[in-house]
Design a protein around this motif. Sequence first.
Motif, PDB file in Angstrom:
ATOM      1  N   ASN A 103       0.862  -1.210   0.109  1.00 11.91           N
ATOM      2  CA  ASN A 103       0.064   0.056   0.040  1.00 11.91           C
ATOM      3  C   ASN A 103       0.863   1.209   0.048  1.00 11.91           C
ATOM      4  O   ASN A 103       0.456   2.266  -0.547  1.00 11.91           O
ATOM      5  N   GLN A 142      -3.629  10.097   3.436  1.00 12.44           N
ATOM      6  CA  GLN A 142      -4.918   9.464   4.231  1.00 12.44           C
ATOM      7  C   GLN A 142      -5.364   8.135   3.798  1.00 12.44           C
ATOM      8  O   GLN A 142      -5.734   7.245   4.238  1.00 12.44           O
ATOM      9  N   VAL A 143      -5.198   8.113   2.217  1.00 11.48           N
ATOM     10  CA  VAL A 143      -5.618   6.916   1.903  1.00 11.48           C
ATOM     11  C   VAL A 143      -4.890   5.814   1.970  1.00 11.48           C
ATOM     12  O   VAL A 143      -5.090   4.535   2.448  1.00 11.48           O
ATOM     13  N   PHE A 145      -2.639   5.317   4.797  1.00 14.17           N
ATOM     14  CA  PHE A 145      -3.000   5.213   6.106  1.00 14.17           C
ATOM     15  C   PHE A 145      -4.450   4.346   6.316  1.00 14.17           C
ATOM     16  O   PHE A 145      -4.411   3.554   7.025  1.00 14.17           O
ATOM     17  N   SER A 146      -5.533   4.815   5.760  1.00  9.84           N
ATOM     18  CA  SER A 146      -6.852   4.229   5.850  1.00  9.84           C
ATOM     19  C   SER A 146      -6.902   2.911   5.389  1.00  9.84           C
ATOM     20  O   SER A 146      -7.390   1.837   6.031  1.00  9.84           O
ATOM     21  N   ARG A 147      -6.149   2.644   4.409  1.00  7.40           N
ATOM     22  CA  ARG A 147      -6.219   1.134   3.675  1.00  7.40           C
ATOM     23  C   ARG A 147      -5.230   0.327   4.536  1.00  7.40           C
ATOM     24  O   ARG A 147      -5.704  -0.987   4.687  1.00  7.40           O
ATOM     25  N   LEU A 149      -4.944   0.654   7.852  1.00  9.51           N
ATOM     26  CA  LEU A 149      -5.861   0.404   9.161  1.00  9.51           C
ATOM     27  C   LEU A 149      -7.234  -0.253   8.925  1.00  9.51           C
ATOM     28  O   LEU A 149      -7.634  -1.107   9.754  1.00  9.51           O
ATOM     29  N   MET A 150      -7.555  -0.283   7.543  1.00  7.44           N
ATOM     30  CA  MET A 150      -8.734  -1.122   7.217  1.00  7.44           C
ATOM     31  C   MET A 150      -8.364  -2.666   7.473  1.00  7.44           C
ATOM     32  O   MET A 150      -9.155  -3.242   7.577  1.00  7.44           O
TER      33      MET A 150
END
Length: 189
Positions: A103, A142-143, A145-147, A149-150
């Motif tokens: 990622n 942010q994308v 980090f969020s991927r 985190l998801m």
Amino acid sequence: MFILGRMSAQVPMNMTITGCMMTFYKTPMAVIFWQWFNQSFNAIVNYTNRSGDTPIPVSQLGLSYVLATGGAMATALGFNKVVQSMSPLIGRFVPFTAVAAANCINIPCMRSREIMKGIPIFDERGQRLGESTAAAKSAIAQVVFSRILMACPGMIIPPFIMNVLETRPFLKKYPYMNAPIQVGVVGML
């Protein structure tokens, strides 16, 4: 919009891919196949969800795909070698490490044109004000980090559950049920 690239496909696709990556992580061929499959899916998602104003050349798509897939495979194969002498539980976290590394490579590479040229910004009335590279960098970070985190719940909790379940009589008697159970556990999380 391609159906597998839509965010609504994330749960069924990711639970299946993640469950299989976490089940079949011990042999190099299984690692290569599942990391390739995962990165192929991620490339579709990243392409489908890019900024609509920024076209992506085929060469950039190919480079991003090759770098992310290579990064994921190298990370997974390398870490599998490192953790061989450690607890089997530690080895179950190798797929998560590979996913996080990929990622960090794939998303910025796939969206590098946005980093260089910016993304559109609008005022509160919807009027386009121009493009912003700062907004693009922030959005892409942010994308990423969020991927990652998801992926955490489905890739951090199941190793503990499966480590316990594999010592029980059911999975010892029916080892082929490991993958479906792992996919189900990932799906519940």
